[in-house]
Each structure stands twice: as C-alpha cells, then as structure tokens.
Motif scaffolding. Structure first.
Motif, PDB file in Angstrom:
ATOM      1  N   CYS A  99       0.854  -1.184   0.000  1.00  9.57           N
ATOM      2  CA  CYS A  99       0.000   0.000   0.000  1.00  9.57           C
ATOM      3  C   CYS A  99       0.885   1.227   0.000  1.00  9.57           C
ATOM      4  CB  CYS A  99      -0.886   0.015   1.247  1.00  9.57           C
ATOM      5  SG  CYS A  99      -1.817   1.556   1.400  1.00  9.57           S
ATOM      6  N   ARG A 100       0.726   2.091  -0.999  1.00  9.39           N
ATOM      7  CA  ARG A 100       1.561   3.286  -1.068  1.00  9.39           C
ATOM      8  C   ARG A 100       1.049   4.386  -0.142  1.00  9.39           C
ATOM      9  NH1 ARG A 100       6.421   5.440  -1.145  1.00  9.39           N
ATOM     10  NH2 ARG A 100       6.954   6.645  -3.012  1.00  9.39           N
ATOM     11  N   CYS A 101      -0.265   4.447   0.029  1.00 13.44           N
ATOM     12  CA  CYS A 101      -0.823   5.517   0.867  1.00 13.44           C
ATOM     13  C   CYS A 101      -0.539   5.291   2.346  1.00 13.44           C
ATOM     14  CB  CYS A 101      -2.327   5.618   0.673  1.00 13.44           C
ATOM     15  SG  CYS A 101      -2.819   5.986  -1.015  1.00 13.44           S
ATOM     16  N   GLY A 102      -0.161   4.086   2.714  1.00 12.46           N
ATOM     17  CA  GLY A 102       0.190   3.829   4.107  1.00 12.46           C
ATOM     18  C   GLY A 102      -0.999   3.531   4.991  1.00 12.46           C
ATOM     19  N   THR A 103      -1.776   2.517   4.601  1.00 10.03           N
ATOM     20  CA  THR A 103      -2.941   2.158   5.424  1.00 10.03           C
ATOM     21  C   THR A 103      -2.648   1.024   6.401  1.00 10.03           C
ATOM     22  OG1 THR A 103      -3.694   0.683   3.675  1.00 10.03           O
ATOM     23  CG2 THR A 103      -4.624   2.895   3.684  1.00 10.03           C
ATOM     24  N   TYR A 104      -1.395   0.575   6.442  1.00 11.62           N
ATOM     25  CA  TYR A 104      -1.082  -0.591   7.282  1.00 11.62           C
ATOM     26  C   TYR A 104      -1.528  -0.403   8.734  1.00 11.62           C
ATOM     27  CZ  TYR A 104       2.306  -1.423   3.442  1.00 11.62           C
ATOM     28  OH  TYR A 104       2.915  -1.597   2.230  1.00 11.62           O
ATOM     29  N   ALA A 105      -1.318   0.808   9.247  1.00 14.02           N
ATOM     30  CA  ALA A 105      -1.635   1.045  10.666  1.00 14.02           C
ATOM     31  C   ALA A 105      -3.132   0.925  10.916  1.00 14.02           C
ATOM     32  CB  ALA A 105      -1.133   2.416  11.096  1.00 14.02           C
ATOM     33  N   ASN A 106      -3.949   1.112   9.889  1.00 15.57           N
ATOM     34  CA  ASN A 106      -5.393   0.935  10.016  1.00 15.57           C
ATOM     35  C   ASN A 106      -5.800  -0.503   9.716  1.00 15.57           C
ATOM     36  OD1 ASN A 106      -4.564   3.706   8.985  1.00 15.57           O
ATOM     37  ND2 ASN A 106      -6.631   4.163   9.696  1.00 15.57           N
ATOM     38  N   ILE A 107      -5.020  -1.181   8.882  1.00 17.32           N
ATOM     39  CA  ILE A 107      -5.364  -2.559   8.520  1.00 17.32           C
ATOM     40  C   ILE A 107      -5.174  -3.491   9.719  1.00 17.32           C
ATOM     41  CG2 ILE A 107      -4.669  -4.542   7.093  1.00 17.32           C
ATOM     42  CD1 ILE A 107      -4.080  -2.515   4.822  1.00 17.32           C
TER      43      ILE A 107
END
Ligand code: FES
Lengths: 732, 202
Positions: free
Chosen positions: B180-188
């Motif tokens: 993910c380029r936008c950086g949604t990992y912390a929400n995933i």
C-alpha cells in the motif's frame, strides 16, 4: 446577513467527529471505479514503448512489424527521427490493440535504433558531476545579523568565520537524501471516449476542474467540449496535475479510430516517467552557543531535478529552525532522468532531513539531550506565534514516547547483543490554505440534499468532509448528504495540491450551505410565524431558539419549497475568512533498533503530534497522519531510485525491486491531533502533506542516537549503515 | 470462431492438450472429468487466438473469451468487468490482483485464465460492505486512495481462513505480500484484529 463561521465546539453535532468514509464500502468491495477500471464498449488497449537508452538520438524507428501483429489496430510514434531523448523510458511510440496480449506482442515487434550520447546519472558525486560538465549554479542567499562597516568586500566570509570561532560548538557534516518516485499504485493514464466531436476523458487526476482545457487545445476543441471524469484516483501525491502527452495521444487515438482508448502506463514506464522527487545532498557547517542554540549556518547543497526539472529549493535550508546568520548555496546536477514532479510537501522533507540532522549532531557533539537542543532552538523559529505551539507539541510527543525515561546520550545506550536502540525527533511546517472552490447545493422538496463540486478524492476523504460540513450546517446526519465530485462539469474546485482541498471544499460547502439554509429558514419562519434569525437546524429539525415548540422536521420544512428543488451556488473566500486559515506545524519522535551486525534498522515506535486548525473528520485526519508516517518510513529506510552509472538505466523500476515498507515494517505508530481552542478557532487547514516531512530527520536522528555516528544518506539501508560503521571502525 | 455451444460439447476446432500438458494435472483432470471448462480432445495442437472458456467466479459459471496468453486478471477485468482486482505490478509482488482460488490467495495477474478453468474463484466483488473484512476495513478507515484495498481485503480474507484467531504478531508477520503506497497498514492491523474478535472470518 449570513455570518460565515463554524459553530463552537460545544454546539457542533457532527463537525470534528469521527466518521467512516462514505465511499469506504465502494473502495473495500472493489466497486469503486478508477480510470484504469473503466471499460466502455469496444475499448482498445494502448501501451507505450519506452526508449531503452538514457541519452541518445533516435536514428530509426520501424513500426511496420508491430502494425502487422494480429490484434494490433494502430501504432503511433511519439518521437521524430533525430529527436534527442534525455532519459531511459521516455516514450517513443504507442501500440493500440484489441487485447493486452496483442499489444504486448506489438510492442516487442517495434524496431528502433539510437545514436548514443553521453550519459550522466550520479547525483551524489558532485566532483564527478563537475568533471562531466553537468553542474550549474542555482543561486543562494546570505543573511547576517551584523552589517558591514562601509565597503567591506570580504565581510561575508570574515563574519561567518568570526561567528564560527565564537561558537561553543561547531559541527561539519555531510547529509543526503536519495531521489524517490511517486509510485502511484494506479499508474498515470486515462480512458478516452471521443464521440460526436466531444471528448469524455476518464483521467487519473488530482485536477478534475483544471484539465479539460489541456485536452481540448491539441484536439482543436474548446474546453466546453471536454468532460473530465475521475471518481477515484489510485494515488497521485503531486504527480497527477496535468494532462500528460500520453493522455493527449489517447484522446487523439480515440478520435482517429472511432473507439474508446485506454492508455495507462505500465509499471516500469510509470516509474521512469510518472514522477520523482529531487534528491538532495549537502555539506553543512553549523555553530551553536553553549546551550546548543544555533547561531550560524553555512551550507552548500546539490540536487538533481531531472531533465528540465527544478532542484531542491534553497528556501528549505535551513529548515524551520533558522538562525540569525546563515549562508546557503545550491548547485543543480543535471542527470539523465525524467523531470521531477511535485512530491507530497515539495522540498520540505529533504530540507528537514538535511538540516535537522545537523541540529541533532550539535546535540550529539555537546553531549546534550536532543529534546533540550530542539526546545532551546525554538527561539530560531521565524514565526513567533508558532514557537509556543511547537513547545506544547514537543511536550505531548515526549510524553507519548516516554522520551525522558528512554533517552540516552548518542551511542551510549544499552546493547542487547548486536542491537542498539535510539531516539530522534524533528519538526515541520506547512501552509495548507484553502484553494478556490465553488459548490452547488440542491435541497429537494422531499428533504433530499445533494452537493456538486468539481473536486476529487485523493484518499483523504473529500466526499466525507463535504458531507460532514453540510450535515452540520443543515442539522442532518452525515449519510443524509449525497456528495457528487469527480466531474469537470460540476462547479469548479481547485487542484488537490499543497494540502488545500479540505480547506477549499469546507469553505465553499459551508458558505453555500449557510446561504441555502437561510433561504429555507425564511420559508420556515413565515410558516411558523417566528423571525428567521431565531431559527436553528439540529437533529433533523428546524426550530426557533425562542420557542422550541415552534419547529418543523427537516422533511416538512423542505416541503415548503413547493415543486422544485432549492438550488444554491456559492464559493469559498479564503482571504479574511473565519472558516479557514493556513500554517500548521507538527513534531515527530522516532524510536528505532539497529542491528550493528546486519545493519538493519527496525521501527519500534513512532509518535506524531500535528496541528491542523479545526478538525472536520477526526477519523480520516488521523489516517492521513498514519499514512504520511508510513510514507516517511519508506523514504527514511527503504526506497530510492537506483540508476546504473554507466548506462543510465533505472535499475529498480518494478515493484519487486523498488523496496517499500510492508505491513510488518512499521512498528507501533501513535498519532495525536493537537487541537486546543486556540487552534480550532483558526478554522480548517489542510493536513495531507505536513506529517510526511519530519520522518526522514526523526528516524535518521534516532539511528544516530543508537549508533553514536551519523549514517549520512537516506534511505538508511543495511548497506549504508554497515558502510558507516566500517568507516567509524577504520578511523577509530 | 468457436461458439460456446461447440465448446460445451467438445466440438471445438482445436485441442488444448498442449496447454493442458503444460498446466498441471489437476486442471487437466478437472477438464477431462467433464467439469465446467473446456473439454479436451484427442489430437494434439497448440491453441492460438481467441477461445471461450468457462470460469467459476463467485459461485457462478461465466463464459469468457480469452487467448492462451490472457491472464486471469485480464479475463476478470475485461471479460467479466470485475475490476476489483487491480493491475499494479508485472508479477505478484504488489498483491493488488489477489483473488482466492481453490481457497488460496492467488495473484490473478500471475496465472493464465485457461489454468483456472474448473477452479472456484472468489473475487472481492463477492463481499459486501456491511460485514466481515470489508466492514472492518471501512470501520478502521483502512483505505485511502483504495487502489490496493481490494487486493488487501482478499489477502486478509484468505489469511483469516487459515488463522481465524490470528494474533497481532501473526498479522504483522503474515500480511507482507500486499503493498500500500498511501500507508494504510496502521489501520489494517486493527481492522484484521476486529474481524478476529468478531469471530474469525465474519
Ligand atoms: S490505499 Fe492507496 S495504495 Fe493503499
């Protein structure tokens, strides 16, 4: 007279709450359609052919074989014989066909020959660039607190020398940050439908309202004949403002072939053409007083902006903390790469990474706590009003990080086998003022509400922001507002750049909503027999504040409109507005673990404290900060454009080779939005960019704190860490 | 041109034996057992050009025209207009084209459509936004631009089938195939934990 203001915090029903994105379900179930996904009946696929050489002249181009491939419908050149090509992957031709397979075969059948020219791509090695004749002076600036007495020719040098002699501590360092790409996961491009003299372009764009004219003129049309449509965009980050040459060609091909044409760049050509951020490398000399307050700065930085692109701007050296005396100089290194494009917070991440690392090195040299040095240096923040905000944000961040308990002097922490840990911080600033935006609001007699804006959603949740603002204005739930954006036929809204969108659409939708509400209130007032000024809209009702028995439900109020909907248009006025403002700040603190044996840096904890004026939607605002921190971790530890020095080839132009953080690489992230009443009262300010600025410096400082040496160039890859450790071992 | 009827009755003017040989015994077995796909013929030749196959997508049989070189991703996107799976990388390195085939996550741009005949394929479009993984993603705001999100949703769906009680550590270790380029990992991460708490695969 309508007063254009926000409700006080205690009176707000939805403004500042936490709301799911209204387009979240579409994004999470695959029904959201991006430009790449739009497949009109009979669509042809077009793909581009990129030049394999980095600097050459096109000697011959034979498209005949490609044209003969079954399934290939057309082949077009994008360069003429004799044209000079300045970077690897510049587009030379395009193949159009019925299927991806046919197009791929067509591309493979293109025969081209080139006359090679001198190639230069090494942006870090300034001496080599000078030797190759690839440098140009890009100016600079000197500011000194003292004036020369009379006509003192060598004053500048003498004064700087004096200031450095006077300084209690001086650090001379080398710092750098490699070029990176935008890496939008949806590549650049469009699906174009030319029909009956009109163009419908499904363009992956950050600039819905601003692009029709760019399509029109090469087609000899006027902008009114063009509709640009973009409901969803798969990443832009500053690289998708314009109609690119390949988009214009897609439109032309659709016109010529009489069928829709989809031309999206493939990954390799995306990375080579679709946008990159300029690198920056700097020699910095910095002097501080006995407290660690910076008194003097002298820097020379060099940067590569690609062919015809701009270099790292001098204005960000030094960054935020600007001492009374400084000199800065910039050299442009001309390399064979595509021109850079605006990358999320242009210039700032590099400026921060090149200068706040030097400030941290002063702390290291003086054996001071970095926190104390940054705090004392807030006197060097130009905007006095912002010093107190930074001080507060630092306190909050330090508490969230447990900085004081975890801090150890640089290189003096406990070792756990080969693992050492460290803390680092940085701070940043950004404008984020509202862009021009217009809005049309429709209130239907049955109570339905629609808004229309020629805006776009980069992923920040534009639709939801508009819905929250109008829901607040009409006293309705957020889901009652139907938001229409992404079409250039809607009222004009500015491009989404510079963190201007949330401010812009909040301005226009609040003003238009208030205007519409006033008209509705007049009808309700005469029905209820109360003054219109006494009316309020809340919880789905319109009622008189003087007599709450006098009220109508929203639906009954709207039925007073008669047969036709109430349609009101309006626009934002950011100047002198109480609804929006500009200028934000933030502080970030990183905790890392570094393995001295493998050179691997691991994020342990990363804290961001950010102000943004008035928060519209807390949930999406926090997500922007999380995302920016992760993008920051990317350029601090992982990503860079790698070029072969001899051939100029872009070596890692595929996702498998271009290293980016994955879910397991981010550690613990903590986000805190700083919104005291003093900030909230400033109105809405954009947020998308600022939190991506500090990570490079904060993480580099944490690594320096862990190791006791500076790893000078970002990203801090295992190789760079090990190289620095080897250098240290050799000099010890 | 071979009609779907001809294909269904095994009367196509070509054989896919060469293709079958190269594409693994399982696919061959399914097809030969009279599965929903293309019936195999005795004589041996190489398939070329367009042909119609039947794909089992989201519980339904879909006829789709493909070439031997057509990937599953292209068949889904162009043939069936199921555009949830995204073309992001040339290989499987972004996870953006993830679908679930035979219960396993697969990069649909790394398999040929013809290899998928007879195998149940689940795409993101089979899910609804009001439950399970997509709901948790919406609730935790685990999409920004959303271009990576369908691939992530499918990767998480497959991951949770295998690890219905996944811990945060397992989540951080087990979902690194998607970018993910936008950086949604912390929400995933919290979204996946929410699904676990809500009873595995929601
Ligand atoms: S949400 Fe944009 S790439 Fe993941």
């Amino acid at each position: 007279m309508v007063e254009y203001v926000w409700p006080d915090k205690k009176d707000a029903s939805v403004l500042g709450g936490s709301f799911d994105k209204i387009d979240g379900p579409a994004k999470c179930t695959g029904t959201a359609k991006y430009s790449y996904d739009i497949n009109p009946e009979g669509v042809l696929i077009a793909r581009a052919y990129g030049c394999p050489q980095a600097h050459c002249k096109l000697k011959s181009l034979d498209l005949e074989l490609a044209e003969g491939v079954p399934g290939v419908v057309a082949v077009r050149k994008m360069k003429e014989l004799g044209d000079e090509i300045h970077w690897q992957g510049d587009l030379v031709a395009v193949v159009v066909g019925e299927t991806e397979g046919a197009v791929a075969e067509g591309l493979a059948a293109i025969v081209a020959d080139y006359e090679p020219l001198d190639v230069y791509v090494d942006d870090e090695d300034l001496q080599a660039a000078e030797a190759a004749g690839r440098t140009a002076d890009s100016g600079g600036r000197v500011q000194l607190a003292n004036e020369p007495e009379g006509d003192d020719e060598g004053f500048e040098d003498k004064e700087l020398e004096r200031l450095f002699k006077e300084a209690a501590a001086v650090v001379e360092g080398y710092y750098g940050i490699a070029a990176i790409t935008h890496m939008c996961l949806e590549t650049h491009g469009s699906t174009c439908e030319f029909k009956d003299g009109k163009l419908l372009a499904h363009l992956s764009t950050q600039n819905v309202s601003g692009t029709p004219g760019q399509f029109a003129s090469p087609l000899k049309l006027t902008a009114d004949d063009v509709t640009v449509h973009c409901d969803y965009i798969g990443g832009g980050f500053g690289s998708k403002f314009a109609v690119d040459r390949w988009d214009s060609l897609a439109a032309q091909l659709s016109k010529d072939l009489g069928r829709p044409v989809k031309l999206m760049l493939d990954r390799d050509l995306e990375l080579k053409n679709g946008g990159s951020r300029p690198s920056g490398f700097a020699d910095v000399k910095i002097g501080a007083d006995a407290n660690g307050v910076i008194t003097v700065w002298d820097s020379h930085h060099w940067s590569a902006g690609g062919y015809g692109g701009g270099v790292l701007n001098q204005s960000v050296m030094p960054y935020v903390i600007v001492p009374p005396n400084y000199r800065r100089r910039v050299t442009n290194v001309k390399i064979n790469a595509a021109p850079v494009r605006a990358w999320r917070a242009p210039n700032h991440p590099q400026g921060c990474a090149l200068s706040q690392t030097a400030i941290d090195d002063i702390a290291a040299k003086m054996g001071l706590d970095s926190y104390d040095v940054f705090e004392r240096n807030l006197v060097n923040v130009a905007d006095e009003d912002r010093r107190g905000v930074y001080a507060e944000e630092m306190k909050i961040a330090a508490k969230l990080m447990d900085w004081k308990a975890k801090w150890h002097p640089h290189g003096k922490g406990d070792k756990n086998g080969s693992i050492v840990s460290g803390l680092g911080m940085a701070l940043h600033t950004w404008g984020g003022g509202a862009h021009p935006s217009s809005c049309m609001v429709k209130i239907h007699p049955d109570g339905g509400v629609e808004a229309f804006l020629g805006s776009q959603d980069l992923g920040t949740g534009t639709r939801t922001v508009i819905a929250v603002v109008l829901a607040e204005t009409f006293g309705l739930p957020v889901e009652a507002i139907k938001v229409n954006i992404g079409n250039s036929k809607y009222p004009m809204s500015g491009p989404s750049g510079g963190s201007t969108t949330v401010g812009g659409v909040s301005e226009s939708s609040r003003r238009t909503g208030l205007d519409a509400r006033e008209q509705l209130f007049e009808k309700v007032a005469s029905k209820l027999g109360v003054p219109a000024e006494s009316l309020e809209a809340k919880d789905g009702r319109i009622f008189s504040s003087e007599d709450s028995d006098k009220s109508l439900s929203w639906k009954d109020a709207c039925s007073l409109l008669g047969m036709s909907p109430l349609e009101v248009s309006g626009r934002g006025y950011s100047r002198g507005s109480k609804l929006s403002s500009n200028g934000v700040g933030g502080v970030q603190m990183a905790e890392v673990e570094v393995d001295r044996e493998t050179g691997v840096v691991k994020m342990k904890k990363f804290v961001a404290v950010q102000d943004m004026g008035l928060v519209v939607n807390r949930k999406t605002a926090s997500s922007q900060i999380y995302g920016a921190m992760i993008m920051g971790i990317a350029y601090a530890l992982f990503e860079e454009r790698l070029m072969d020095k001899n051939s100029g080839a872009f070596l890692n132009a595929e996702i498998a080779d271009y290293r980016l953080p994955r879910l397991g690489d981010i550690g613990e992230l903590v986000v805190e939005i700083y919104e005291p009443e003093s900030e909230r009262a400033r109105g809405v300010i954009g947020l998308g960019e600022p939190p991506v600025i500090s990570p490079g410096a904060a993480i580099s400082n944490a690594v320096a704190n862990a190791l006791g040496i500076r790893v000078p160039v970002l990203p801090l890859t295992p190789k760079r860490v090990l190289d620095s450790l080897k250098l240290q071992a050799r000099s010890a | 041109m071979t009609t779907p009827e001809q294909l269904a009755h095994g009367k196509s003017g070509f054989s896919r034996r060469a293709f079958l040989k190269g594409s693994g015994a399982a696919a061959a077995a399914t097809a030969m057992a009279g599965g929903p796909g293309l019936a195999a013929e005795e004589e041996s030749s190489v398939i070329s050009g367009m042909t119609t196959i039947t794909l089992d997508v989201n519980g339904k049989q879909h006829k789709v025209e493909v070439e031997p070189r057509t990937t599953l991703l292209e068949a889904l996107r162009y043939g069936l207009n199921l555009t949830g799976a995204k073309p992001i990388s040339v290989d499987g390195s972004s996870g953006g084209s993830t679908v679930i085939m035979d219960g396993k996550p697969v990069s649909s741009n790394s398999v040929l459509a013809m290899e998928c005949v007879g195998k149940p394929i689940q795409t993101v479009e089979s899910l609804t936004g009001d439950s399970g993984v997509p709901h948790a993603f919406v609730d935790q705001d685990a999409s920004q631009c959303g271009f990576c999100t369908p691939g992530f949703v499918m990767a998480v769906t497959a991951f949770l089938k295998k690890h219905p009680n996944a811990t945060e550590e397992q989540i951080r270790d087990g979902l690194n195939g998607n970018l993910c380029r936008c950086g949604t990992y912390a929400n995933i991460i919290p979204a996946v934990l929410d699904v676990v708490k809500g009873g595995g695969n929601g």
